[in-house]
Design an enzyme around this catalytic site. Structure first.
Site, short mmCIF file in Angstrom:
data_model
loop_
_atom_site.label_atom_id
_atom_site.label_comp_id
_atom_site.label_asym_id
_atom_site.label_seq_id
_atom_site.Cartn_x
_atom_site.Cartn_y
_atom_site.Cartn_z
N ASP A 198 -21.94 -37.34 40.75
CA ASP A 198 -21.07 -36.71 41.74
C ASP A 198 -20.90 -35.25 41.33
O ASP A 198 -20.15 -34.93 40.41
CB ASP A 198 -19.73 -37.44 41.75
N ILE A 199 -21.63 -34.37 42.01
CA ILE A 199 -21.62 -32.95 41.67
C ILE A 199 -20.89 -32.18 42.77
O ILE A 199 -21.29 -32.18 43.93
CB ILE A 199 -23.06 -32.41 41.42
N GLU A 200 -19.79 -31.56 42.38
CA GLU A 200 -18.96 -30.82 43.32
C GLU A 200 -18.25 -29.71 42.59
O GLU A 200 -18.40 -29.55 41.37
CB GLU A 200 -17.96 -31.76 44.01
N GLY A 201 -17.49 -28.91 43.31
CA GLY A 201 -16.73 -27.84 42.69
C GLY A 201 -17.61 -26.82 41.99
O GLY A 201 -18.70 -26.47 42.46
#
Length: 359
Positions: free
Chosen positions: A180-183
């Protein structure tokens, strides 16, 4: 070279497609530990193959969109906060067989730990995994999330990041992982490339592992750079999952808004990989949120039924949501502590809708 030393007892699946601030609390961990210990001696949930879809199942839907029966539907569950429920009780009540366990983070020095603070094995999280497996289910550990410290930034290079992923895979004999890659990591082109190269290494080392990538989306779908980087590097995740919510609070029909964003994802995949329409759907996923979102949108059971019907019609690779911990009615005012949804519901209503999709 593919690994020959993985733990026995959890064979890798064949591929079917050519996919709030988080602060651990001692009371929550103690509750979860007690519940999990009780689950270990409870009656096991019947095997997925022996359980018929519920009355709300989408006509014609069949179990097992990818990997093994029920893997596509793996709602997020977390032990570190949010009053964790008994996962085996949820399995019995809903028929769900898989959970995405959040989050594996950096404990320091590129050391994978649960929430960056709890040991990878031997603690409450391993007890959860053992309980779910004893009941006939399995888990998909999720790396990353909304707040670090991230392995993706803490590991110095792709080789070290791949080694961290593989350490978790080996520790649990995993069939699938979710990144989960975010920000900030998502916004950093160098970190995105590190994740892509690490996942390529993992897949080369363990060809049977199912790899999901979860990333943000706008109202018309996600932007393309991460997918284009992956395609150019030769990485083909089993499922690209968008998070279609937090659109600024202006959307009122979140079922329709989710489908619009998902169609945007399909366009990005067709462009980057040259997929036809069916292949694009078969390599995409939806990772929603139940109830009130951070931007104040209300995602209801009606919205979930709309999305589940779309997902089943197109046989997408992954259909999940944040989160099982939130899949309960609030007793009193809505609290932003990931313990309830903030909308009218009964326990586990949202999980049941996705299970009944038949994916």
């Amino acid at each position: 070279m593919p690994r020959q030393d993985r733990p026995v007892g959890h064979p890798r699946p064949l591929h079917h497609h050519s996919g709030s601030p988080f602060r651990p609390r001692a009371a929550a961990l103690a509750l979860c530990s007690a519940l999990v210990c009780a689950a270990l001696v409870a009656t096991a949930v019947p095997p997925a193959s022996a359980t018929a879809p519920g009355a709300g199942a989408v006509p014609g839907a069949a179990a097992g969109a990818l990997g093994s029966p029920g893997m596509a539907v793996a709602p997020y569950f977390y032990n570190g906060w949010g009053d964790p429920p008994d996962p085996v009780a949820v399995m019995r009540a809903t028929g769900v067989r898989w959970f995405s366990m959040a989050f594996v983070l950096d404990g320091g020095g590129c050391d994978p730990q649960w929430d960056g603070t709890r040991p990878l094995t031997g603690g409450v999280d391993q007890a959860t995994v053992d309980a779910v497996r004893a009941a006939g289910g399995d888990v998909i550990p999720s790396f990353g999330g909304g707040r670090g410290p991230y392995l993706e930034t803490g590991c110095p290079d792709a080789a070290a990041l791949a080694a961290a992923y593989l350490r978790v895979i080996d520790a649990y004999g995993l069939r699938a992982i979710d990144v989960d890659i975010e920000g900030a990591p998502y916004a950093d082109a160098g970190v995105r490339r590190k994740v892509v190269d690490a996942l390529k290494t993992v897949k080369a080392d363990d060809p049977g592992i199912v790899e999901y990538v979860t990333f943000p989306s706008g109202g018309d779908g996600p932007d393309a750079p991460l997918v284009e980087q992956a395609a150019a590097a030769g990485l083909r995740p089993d499922g690209w999952s968008i998070m279609p919510f937090d659109f600024g609070g202006t959307e009122h029909d979140m079922g329709a808004a989710t489908i619009r964003a998902a169609e945007g994802l399909a366009r990005v995949l067709r462009s980057a990989y040259g997929y036809d329409a069916d292949d694009a759907y078969h390599h995409m996923g939806i990772s929603s949120e139940n109830g009130v979102t951070g931007d104040g949108e209300a995602i209801t059971q009606v919205d979930f039924r709309t999305v589940a019907a779309y997902a089943a019609r197109h046989r997408i690779a992954r259909l999940t949501f944040w989160s099982v911990n939130r899949d309960r009615p609030c007793h009193g005012a809505y609290r932003t502590d990931d313990t309830c949804s903030g909308v009218a519901q009964r326990d586990w209503d949202f999980t049941k809708v996705l299970v009944d999709s038949g994916l």
